[in-house]
Design an enzyme around this catalytic site. Structure first.
Site, short mmCIF file in Angstrom:
data_model
loop_
_atom_site.label_atom_id
_atom_site.label_comp_id
_atom_site.label_asym_id
_atom_site.label_seq_id
_atom_site.Cartn_x
_atom_site.Cartn_y
_atom_site.Cartn_z
CG ASP A 152 -8.09 8.00 4.48
OD1 ASP A 152 -8.16 7.04 5.72
OD2 ASP A 152 -6.67 7.71 3.84
CE LYS A 190 -4.91 8.49 7.31
NZ LYS A 190 -4.94 7.41 6.13
CG ASN A 216 -1.76 0.88 1.38
OD1 ASN A 216 -1.91 2.38 1.15
ND2 ASN A 216 -2.98 0.80 1.43
CG HIS A 255 -5.16 4.16 13.08
ND1 HIS A 255 -5.16 5.85 11.18
CD2 HIS A 255 -5.50 3.32 11.77
CE1 HIS A 255 -5.40 5.26 10.80
NE2 HIS A 255 -5.63 3.40 10.17
NE ARG A 256 -0.95 2.64 8.41
CZ ARG A 256 -2.43 3.36 7.88
NH1 ARG A 256 -2.77 4.09 7.49
NH2 ARG A 256 -2.65 2.40 7.43
CG ASP A 260 -1.41 -5.86 9.61
OD1 ASP A 260 -2.76 -6.19 8.97
OD2 ASP A 260 -0.48 -6.48 9.04
P1 ITT Z 1 -0.53 -3.73 3.55
O1 ITT Z 1 0.00 -4.39 2.32
O2 ITT Z 1 0.23 -3.21 4.04
O3 ITT Z 1 -1.35 -4.69 4.93
P2 ITT Z 1 -3.57 -2.93 3.21
O4 ITT Z 1 -4.04 -1.71 2.45
O5 ITT Z 1 -3.84 -4.15 3.14
O6 ITT Z 1 -1.72 -2.75 2.80
P3 ITT Z 1 -4.05 -3.02 6.20
O7 ITT Z 1 -3.86 -5.05 6.41
O8 ITT Z 1 -3.18 -2.26 7.41
O9 ITT Z 1 -3.87 -2.63 4.59
O10 ITT Z 1 -5.64 -2.27 6.31
C1 ITT Z 1 -6.56 -2.87 6.14
C2 ITT Z 1 -7.32 -1.62 5.74
O11 ITT Z 1 -8.07 -1.52 5.97
C3 ITT Z 1 -6.99 -1.16 4.43
O12 ITT Z 1 -7.93 -2.19 3.02
C4 ITT Z 1 -7.97 -0.28 4.23
O13 ITT Z 1 -9.15 -0.29 4.08
C5 ITT Z 1 -8.96 0.61 5.60
N1 ITT Z 1 -7.29 0.96 6.73
C6 ITT Z 1 -6.75 0.72 7.17
N2 ITT Z 1 -6.22 1.87 7.91
C7 ITT Z 1 -7.04 2.35 7.07
C8 ITT Z 1 -6.68 4.64 7.05
O14 ITT Z 1 -5.59 5.01 7.76
N3 ITT Z 1 -7.49 4.93 6.23
C9 ITT Z 1 -8.70 4.18 5.50
N4 ITT Z 1 -8.40 2.84 4.89
C10 ITT Z 1 -7.98 2.24 5.90
#
Ligand code: ITT
Length: 192
Positions: free
Chosen positions: A149, A169, A15, A174-175, A71
């Site tokens: 978002d 943001k 991502n 959280h991140r 995650d």
């Molecule tokens: P990775 O390759 O790092 O796993 P990912 O996009 O799958 O990337 P996550 O598993 O951490 O990321 O997150 C799961 C989902 O949660 C992600 O696909 C988003 O839809 C949502 N999400 C996580 N963090 C977010 C954020 O800061 N803003 C909006 N949506 C978020």
């Protein structure tokens, strides 16, 4: 962005938005972030920490490079915490419009994002967790960011995350909180 830093971490993620957010925090700590987009080990578990821990340790055992895994998930109170650890699947299948449909007619909009960061930097394993509380909007707003978002408004704001740039943001997210705590800890442990 400078390309030499005191520390380098390989960020195992597909991502690129997450990479931009983490880089914005990392430069304050003299840490270079290199995206590692090879597929990561994804176990099924209820706790984000377990998912991130397995991915980070598995990567480290194979490649022996200092690694960061993050995650995250969106937890909605009136949906009993859904989509939580299944946020990625929920986003791919029903998207944020699907979440808004599930919440039609529901007045309790409380939700939070949770992030878990795992860093393996031998001989240390650092785990940090953080949340941002807020609410689910009635309609999507904004074009920035990713995932949910456009429908998440952090406490103390009127805008959704998708109406903010990365630095804004990161003042709430959280991140950014989990990653800053993990970087603080790394720097106190690894005093070169
Ligand atoms: P990775 O390759 O790092 O796993 P990912 O996009 O799958 O990337 P996550 O598993 O951490 O990321 O997150 C799961 C989902 O949660 C992600 O696909 C988003 O839809 C949502 N999400 C996580 N963090 C977010 C954020 O800061 N803003 C909006 N949506 C978020």
């Amino acid at each position: 962005m400078k390309d030499t830093c005191k520390y380098t971490l390989y960020f195992l993620t597909g991502n690129k938005h997450k990479v931009l957010e983490v880089k914005e925090v990392a430069r304050k700590y003299d840490i270079c972030i290199v995206q590692e987009s090879i597929g990561k080990l994804e176990i099924q578990a209820k706790d984000l920490a377990e998912i991130a821990w397995y991915a980070a340790v598995n990567y480290y055992l194979h490649y022996r490079k200092p690694v960061l895994v993050e995650d995250a998930g969106l937890f909605i109170k009136s949906l009993n915490g859904f989509p939580g650890p299944y946020s990625s699947y929920a986003f791919k299948t029903i998207g944020f419009n699907g979440i808004l449909r599930l919440m039609k007619g529901i007045d309790d909009r409380e939700a939070y994002f949770e992030s878990v960061v795992v860093i393996v930097y031998e001989p240390y394993i650092i785990i940090e967790r953080a949340r941002v509380y807020g609410e689910i909007s009635r309609a999507p707003r904004g074009k920035k960011g990713f995932g949910f978002d456009p429908i998440f408004i952090p406490q103390g704001e009127k805008r959704t995350f998708a109406e903010m740039d990365v630095a804004e943001k990161n003042m709430y997210s959280h991140r950014a909180k989990a990653v800053s705590r993990a970087f603080e800890k790394l720097l106190t442990l690894v005093k070169v």
